[in-house]
Design a protein around this motif. Structure first.
Motif, PDB file in Angstrom:
ATOM      1  N   THR A 221     136.354  -3.148  20.585  1.00 48.00           N
ATOM      2  CA  THR A 221     137.116  -1.987  21.043  1.00 48.00           C
ATOM      3  C   THR A 221     136.457  -0.700  20.573  1.00 48.00           C
ATOM      4  O   THR A 221     135.729  -0.688  19.577  1.00 48.00           O
ATOM      5  N   LYS A 222     136.747   0.383  21.266  1.00 44.33           N
ATOM      6  CA  LYS A 222     136.204   1.683  20.881  1.00 44.33           C
ATOM      7  C   LYS A 222     136.735   2.111  19.515  1.00 44.33           C
ATOM      8  O   LYS A 222     136.014   2.720  18.725  1.00 44.33           O
ATOM      9  N   ASP A 223     138.007   1.809  19.253  1.00 45.06           N
ATOM     10  CA  ASP A 223     138.594   2.189  17.966  1.00 45.06           C
ATOM     11  C   ASP A 223     137.881   1.482  16.815  1.00 45.06           C
ATOM     12  O   ASP A 223     137.579   2.100  15.783  1.00 45.06           O
TER      13      ASP A 223
ATOM     14  N   LEU B 144     134.812   0.291  16.821  1.00 44.38           N
ATOM     15  CA  LEU B 144     133.459   0.835  16.712  1.00 44.38           C
ATOM     16  C   LEU B 144     133.468   2.192  16.024  1.00 44.38           C
ATOM     17  O   LEU B 144     132.567   2.510  15.240  1.00 44.38           O
ATOM     18  N   GLU B 145     134.496   2.988  16.287  1.00 43.69           N
ATOM     19  CA  GLU B 145     134.593   4.288  15.624  1.00 43.69           C
ATOM     20  C   GLU B 145     134.791   4.126  14.128  1.00 43.69           C
ATOM     21  O   GLU B 145     134.190   4.862  13.328  1.00 43.69           O
TER      22      GLU B 145
ATOM     23  N   ARG C   8     131.472   3.389  12.732  1.00 42.45           N
ATOM     24  CA  ARG C   8     130.648   4.604  12.667  1.00 42.45           C
ATOM     25  C   ARG C   8     131.017   5.434  11.445  1.00 42.45           C
ATOM     26  O   ARG C   8     130.133   5.958  10.742  1.00 42.45           O
TER      27      ARG C   8
ATOM     28  N   ASN D  95     129.566  -2.424  21.971  1.00 41.81           N
ATOM     29  CA  ASN D  95     130.798  -3.056  22.442  1.00 41.81           C
ATOM     30  C   ASN D  95     130.418  -4.370  23.109  1.00 41.81           C
ATOM     31  O   ASN D  95     129.849  -4.383  24.198  1.00 41.81           O
TER      32      ASN D  95
ATOM     33  N   GLU E  48     131.180  -5.065  26.776  1.00 35.71           N
ATOM     34  CA  GLU E  48     130.559  -4.257  27.828  1.00 35.71           C
ATOM     35  C   GLU E  48     129.044  -4.212  27.754  1.00 35.71           C
ATOM     36  O   GLU E  48     128.370  -4.047  28.782  1.00 35.71           O
ATOM     37  N   ASP E  49     128.475  -4.353  26.573  1.00 30.12           N
ATOM     38  CA  ASP E  49     127.046  -4.117  26.372  1.00 30.12           C
ATOM     39  C   ASP E  49     126.320  -5.402  25.963  1.00 30.12           C
ATOM     40  O   ASP E  49     126.908  -6.313  25.384  1.00 30.12           O
TER      41      ASP E  49
END
Length: 328
Positions: free
Chosen positions: A173-175, A177-178, A181, A190, A193-194
């Motif tokens: 999820t983007k959350d 991954l953030e 970071r 992700n 997706e990637d």
């Protein structure tokens, strides 16, 4: 005392807070009053009947804890009753008391509370023994961590950055991954997706990929992990969430002069565990005390809510560690 027992193999509802006999410290062991423990994937497997404790280990789940020394077994030196410690266990952490070999105990780092330290031992020992002692991650090398938002992942990111390495992570999820970071991850992937192979090859530059990969997936990622390795890369497998059997392309491995390594921590001999705990005390404790490493804790639940804690981990709803606090 009370401990979490498993009525029969099954779901989280199989866990029960039960009155059981008190443990007694044997030669070379200390008895701990447990303050907190943490949920690990191995606990879920044990509950399901898929991961029995090693011979002689406590039958109760729990591979780590924090607490205070309540009694010393014969031949124990260097410790006193009341010392606040962190312990790596072969089992028994989901309890009010646990006996543990003295070599698997280290003093609580001053930079973390005794409660929060209940989630430190397993991740610190797993990451340090695999990424540094075994795979020998060096400054400026690229580490790929699968499951970057897990307890292992959030620990690996910070320890790798502390030694000057670069870090790539996968998460769903983007959350998440953030959060990775914020902890210092340089490359965010992700996995829904990637293509992590392509992303790592690009990040690896002239090296052509990751120098070290820390993998919790096993069979599902084996082929792609080899593709993602740099020349002289080291793949370390520490989990089987993606299955246990896969085909390995030996030609690719030879062409890269790479290595595939697989380890577990729980069943190692006491002397090996003691050496790992000593290395963590030497190298990780100063990072905790200086603030360079912060254990990421998702939530703390009372140990009587252990079933809910298992559900959180099974659903991968967490970032970092899920702790269980023992109240008296």
């Amino acid at each position: 005392m009370h401990a979490v027992t498993i009525r029969e193999p099954g779901g989280p509802e199989a866990l029960a807070w039960t009155e059981v006999p008190d443990p007694e410290p044997g030669p070379g062991e200390v008895l701990l009053d447990v303050v907190a423990t943490a949920v690990n994937r191995a606990d879920l497997l044990q509950r399901q009947g898929r991961y029995d404790p090693p011979p002689g280990a406590s039958p109760y789940p729990g591979l780590e804890c924090s607490g205070r020394i309540a009694a010393l077994g014969p031949d124990v030196t260097g410790w006193e009753i009341g010392d606040e410690v962190v312990a790596l266990l072969a089992g028994g952490g989901y309890a009010e008391r646990v006996a543990v070999p003295a070599g698997q105990v280290m003093r609580r780092p001053q930079g973390i509370s005794l409660r929060d330290a209940g989630g430190l031992a397993e991740v610190a020992c797993t990451v340090w023994s695999n990424v540094f002692l075994l795979a020998n991650l060096r400054p400026e090398e690229l580490l790929l961590v699968h499951g970057g938002a897990s307890g292992i992942g959030t620990t690996a990111i910070q320890l790798a950055k502390a030694v000057g390495a670069r870090v790539a992570v996968t998460a769903g999820t983007k959350d998440k991954l953030e959060r990775c970071r914020e902890l210092g991850a340089d490359v965010l992937i992700n996995y829904r997706e990637d293509d992590f192979v392509e992303a790592v090859r690009e990040a690896g530059g002239a090296a052509g990929g990751a120098d070290v990969i820390l993998d919790n997936m096993g069979a599902k990622y084996l082929g792609r992990n080899v593709d993602a390795l740099a020349t002289n890369g080291r793949l370390v497998i520490i989990g089987m969430q993606g299955g246990i059997k896969a085909e390995l392309d030996i030609a690719k491995l030879l062409g890269k002069r790479a290595a595939v390594l697989a380890t577990s921590l729980r069943a190692r001999p006491v002397a090996e565990k003691a050496a790992i705990v000593a290395a963590v005390a030497e190298h990780v404790t100063p990072l905790v005390d200086s603030g360079a490493f912060r254990l990421v804790i998702d939530r703390v639940l009372p140990i009587t809510d252990v079933a809910d804690a298992h559900r959180v981990l099974e659903a991968s709803e967490h970032v970092g560690k899920v702790l269980l606090e023992v109240s008296r």
